[in-house]
Design a protein around this motif. Structure first.
Motif, PDB file in Angstrom:
ATOM      1  N   LEU A 328      40.665  29.797  36.333  1.00  0.00           N
ATOM      2  CA  LEU A 328      40.716  31.211  35.135  1.00  0.00           C
ATOM      3  C   LEU A 328      41.994  31.881  34.524  1.00  0.00           C
ATOM      4  CD1 LEU A 328      36.862  31.952  35.891  1.00  0.00           C
ATOM      5  CD2 LEU A 328      37.494  30.026  33.784  1.00  0.00           C
ATOM      6  N   ASP A 329      42.520  31.911  33.017  1.00  0.00           N
ATOM      7  CA  ASP A 329      43.401  32.950  33.147  1.00  0.00           C
ATOM      8  C   ASP A 329      42.243  34.362  33.569  1.00  0.00           C
ATOM      9  OD1 ASP A 329      44.558  31.494  32.217  1.00  0.00           O
ATOM     10  OD2 ASP A 329      43.721  31.549  30.293  1.00  0.00           O
ATOM     11  N   CYS A 330      41.174  34.478  32.741  1.00  0.00           N
ATOM     12  CA  CYS A 330      40.822  36.068  33.231  1.00  0.00           C
ATOM     13  C   CYS A 330      38.760  36.058  33.434  1.00  0.00           C
ATOM     14  CB  CYS A 330      40.675  36.759  32.303  1.00  0.00           C
ATOM     15  SG  CYS A 330      40.541  38.646  32.261  1.00  0.00           S
ATOM     16  N   PHE A 331      38.940  36.761  34.811  1.00  0.00           N
ATOM     17  CA  PHE A 331      37.036  37.413  35.016  1.00  0.00           C
ATOM     18  C   PHE A 331      37.225  38.699  34.317  1.00  0.00           C
ATOM     19  CE2 PHE A 331      34.145  37.908  38.079  1.00  0.00           C
ATOM     20  CZ  PHE A 331      32.803  36.543  37.707  1.00  0.00           C
ATOM     21  N   VAL A 332      36.288  39.057  33.765  1.00  0.00           N
ATOM     22  CA  VAL A 332      35.754  39.930  33.449  1.00  0.00           C
ATOM     23  C   VAL A 332      34.525  40.617  33.778  1.00  0.00           C
ATOM     24  CG1 VAL A 332      35.382  41.286  31.115  1.00  0.00           C
ATOM     25  CG2 VAL A 332      36.645  39.273  31.465  1.00  0.00           C
ATOM     26  N   ILE A 333      35.158  41.694  34.638  1.00  0.00           N
ATOM     27  CA  ILE A 333      33.899  42.397  35.138  1.00  0.00           C
ATOM     28  C   ILE A 333      33.321  44.079  34.721  1.00  0.00           C
ATOM     29  CG2 ILE A 333      33.413  43.941  37.421  1.00  0.00           C
ATOM     30  CD1 ILE A 333      35.573  41.866  38.378  1.00  0.00           C
ATOM     31  N   GLY A 334      32.389  44.204  34.132  1.00  0.00           N
ATOM     32  CA  GLY A 334      31.382  44.945  33.390  1.00  0.00           C
ATOM     33  C   GLY A 334      30.524  45.307  34.573  1.00  0.00           C
ATOM     34  N   ASP A 374      38.460  35.385  42.882  1.00  0.00           N
ATOM     35  CA  ASP A 374      38.988  35.097  43.602  1.00  0.00           C
ATOM     36  C   ASP A 374      38.521  33.454  43.611  1.00  0.00           C
ATOM     37  OD1 ASP A 374      41.383  35.085  45.084  1.00  0.00           O
ATOM     38  OD2 ASP A 374      39.241  34.881  47.354  1.00  0.00           O
ATOM     39  N   ARG A 375      37.553  33.128  44.011  1.00  0.00           N
ATOM     40  CA  ARG A 375      37.094  31.907  44.657  1.00  0.00           C
ATOM     41  C   ARG A 375      37.424  30.784  43.045  1.00  0.00           C
ATOM     42  NH1 ARG A 375      32.440  33.774  46.213  1.00  0.00           N
ATOM     43  NH2 ARG A 375      31.885  34.002  45.104  1.00  0.00           N
ATOM     44  N   LEU A 376      36.905  31.520  41.721  1.00  0.00           N
ATOM     45  CA  LEU A 376      37.422  30.387  40.954  1.00  0.00           C
ATOM     46  C   LEU A 376      39.235  30.608  39.928  1.00  0.00           C
ATOM     47  CD1 LEU A 376      34.982  31.856  38.670  1.00  0.00           C
ATOM     48  CD2 LEU A 376      35.095  29.795  38.775  1.00  0.00           C
ATOM     49  N   GLN A 377      39.599  31.902  40.816  1.00  0.00           N
ATOM     50  CA  GLN A 377      41.532  31.679  40.683  1.00  0.00           C
ATOM     51  C   GLN A 377      42.140  32.177  39.781  1.00  0.00           C
ATOM     52  OE1 GLN A 377      43.385  27.495  41.974  1.00  0.00           O
ATOM     53  NE2 GLN A 377      41.161  26.909  42.854  1.00  0.00           N
ATOM     54  N   ALA A 378      41.275  32.710  39.718  1.00  0.00           N
ATOM     55  CA  ALA A 378      41.239  34.552  38.156  1.00  0.00           C
ATOM     56  C   ALA A 378      42.484  34.317  38.367  1.00  0.00           C
ATOM     57  CB  ALA A 378      40.134  34.469  37.811  1.00  0.00           C
ATOM     58  N   LYS A 379      43.314  34.354  37.564  1.00  0.00           N
ATOM     59  CA  LYS A 379      44.256  34.746  37.697  1.00  0.00           C
ATOM     60  C   LYS A 379      44.741  36.351  37.122  1.00  0.00           C
ATOM     61  CE  LYS A 379      46.683  30.409  35.769  1.00  0.00           C
ATOM     62  NZ  LYS A 379      45.748  30.372  35.612  1.00  0.00           N
ATOM     63  N   VAL A 380      43.822  36.948  36.399  1.00  0.00           N
ATOM     64  CA  VAL A 380      43.567  38.348  35.917  1.00  0.00           C
ATOM     65  C   VAL A 380      42.088  38.937  36.414  1.00  0.00           C
ATOM     66  CG1 VAL A 380      43.714  40.112  34.068  1.00  0.00           C
ATOM     67  CG2 VAL A 380      46.006  37.849  34.467  1.00  0.00           C
TER      68      VAL A 380
END
Length: 427
Positions: A328-334, A374-380
């Protein structure tokens, strides 16, 4: 009792499907460069199409087709190959009337044959093929072979070679047919029942028999090259010269007949060394009588087909890794209800602007969400908590470098695009 996938078929799951998509995208890109346009035909056709097009004495028609009768009493068959369907569509839609000739088409889709499943050979398999209809120029024979070789080359495959033969024109084939009948008749009682039935109907198919392939009389059978008339010889020489000019190495194999009845003149296979029991990864040739046989005007054609499954097997055998970016380019955490709502809206806007992005939907803690990223290989990873929400910022973490920074909310998408763009350029 658990229901499982039928024998000879397979599920293609995430983690593997990306390899298929890469190969298919590469095939489409190369076809665009060669000016071939995509065509999509039905998965099933009237049975007669394959009986007339592929040939009633072929193994495909006699033993391997999935044929059924519909509620209207019509005999239909799941397509076992793509050429007959493409030619049927070419005739039905009068594509020969287009000012852009020859008609250059390609297809990618499932085919069905009832065969014994083995590595690289399935009962449902995906085939990529091209067809060029309307030209008698030997150069287009070489172009079709070059297109296939270009695809393999750009996928990173090596250890390939082309096997080439000429099946001649109608006059040459008639002379060869008579020679084959004369050659096999004294020994036909030693052959399998299929070969016996084909002696007078289609003796060329005897050469394609797997059961009797090792018989001495098979090895001494007259080859088509001995019966080519001058026009067929000249055509074959021109095809070979074009391949020489392109730097495509080939071996002339006078025993190469292919398993379909519609071939004339050029026949070829692309072979891969070390693939195991299945070494042919592409096959094709010229079919100058097929359009007329199916019901159209007498138009020449040439094409090839390759199984995506065999391409994947060859890549695995040769240890070629395709440059697949699954991250993924990005994983967003709220963190917190209000931050979750903000994260959800940010996620939607990221996707709208072309980024690949996701978030947690299981209510996991911060640590678990970071592991998921991390498992999704998110860059950011973008983190929004109550403090960040009050200051209209986010915490942005570069997962490759580990660097963290605070970024204004209205600048976060641009920053993620900058990081992921640089990452992609560096690959």
């Amino acid at each position: 009792m658990m229901i499982q996938v039928p024998r000879g078929t397979a599920d293609v799951l995430p983690g593997e499907i990306e390899l298929w998509q890469y190969i298919e995208d590469k095939a489409r890109d190369i076809c665009r460069r060669y000016n071939y346009s995509e065509i999509r035909t039905p998965v099933f056709e009237h049975t007669e199409l394959f009986q007339r097009g592929v040939g009633e004495t072929t193994d495909i028609v006699e033993k391997e087709m999935y044929t059924f009768e519909d509620r209207g009493g019509r005999s239909l068959t799941l397509r076992p190959e793509g050429t007959a369907s493409t030619v049927r569509a070419y005739i039905e839609h009068k594509m020969y009337g287009s000012p852009q000739q020859p008609t250059k088409l390609y297809y990618i889709g499932p085919m069905f044959r009832y065969e014994r499943p083995q590595a690289g050979r399935m009962r449902q398999f995906t085939q990529f093929g091209v067809e060029a209809i309307g030209s008698n120029d030997p150069a287009i024979d070489a172009e079709v072979i070059a297109l296939a070789m270009r695809l393999y080359e750009e996928l990173g495959l090596k250890k390939l070679h082309v096997e080439l033969n000429s099946l001649g024109d109608a006059e040459s084939r008639k002379a060869h047919r008579e020679a084959l009948i004369k050659h096999f008749t004294p020994h036909i009682h030693e052959f399998c029942s299929d070969c016996q039935s084909r002696l007078t109907r289609n003796p060329l198919r005897i050469l394609d028999c797997k059961k009797d392939a090792d018989k001495e009389v098979m090895k001494t059978a007259p080859t088509i090259l001995d019966y080519l008339n001058e026009a067929s010889k000249s055509y074959f020489e021109k095809v070979k010269k074009h391949l020489d000019d392109l730097g495509i190495a080939y071996v002339v194999n006078p025993n190469l007949v292919r398993g379909l009845d519609y071939y004339t003149h050029t026949a070829f296979e692309i072979m891969e060394r070390g693939i195991g029991a299945v070494s042919t990864i592409c096959g094709g040739g010229r079919y100058n009588g097929l359009v007329q046989e199916i019901g159209g005007n007498d138009m020449p054609g040439i094409g090839f087909a390759m199984s995506i499954e065999r391409v994947l097997l060859a890549l695995k055998t040769q240890g070629v890794e395709l440059p697949i970016d699954q991250g993924l380019d990005c994983f967003v955490i709220g963190l917190g209800e209000a931050a979750e709502e903000k994260a959800f809206l940010l996620l939607n806007e990221m996707r709208r602007q072309g980024l690949t992005a996701d978030k947690d939907y299981l209510g996991r803690k911060m640590k678990a969400q970071m592991k998921a990223a991390d498992r999704l290989q998110a860059k950011v990873v973008v983190i929004i908590g109550e403090d960040e929400l009050s200051r209209d910022i986010v915490v942005l973490k570069n997962m490759e470098t580990g660097d963290q920074q605070e970024v204004a909310f209205d600048k976060v998408i641009a920053k993620v695009q900058e990081i992921t763009k640089n990452d992609k350029q560096g690959r």
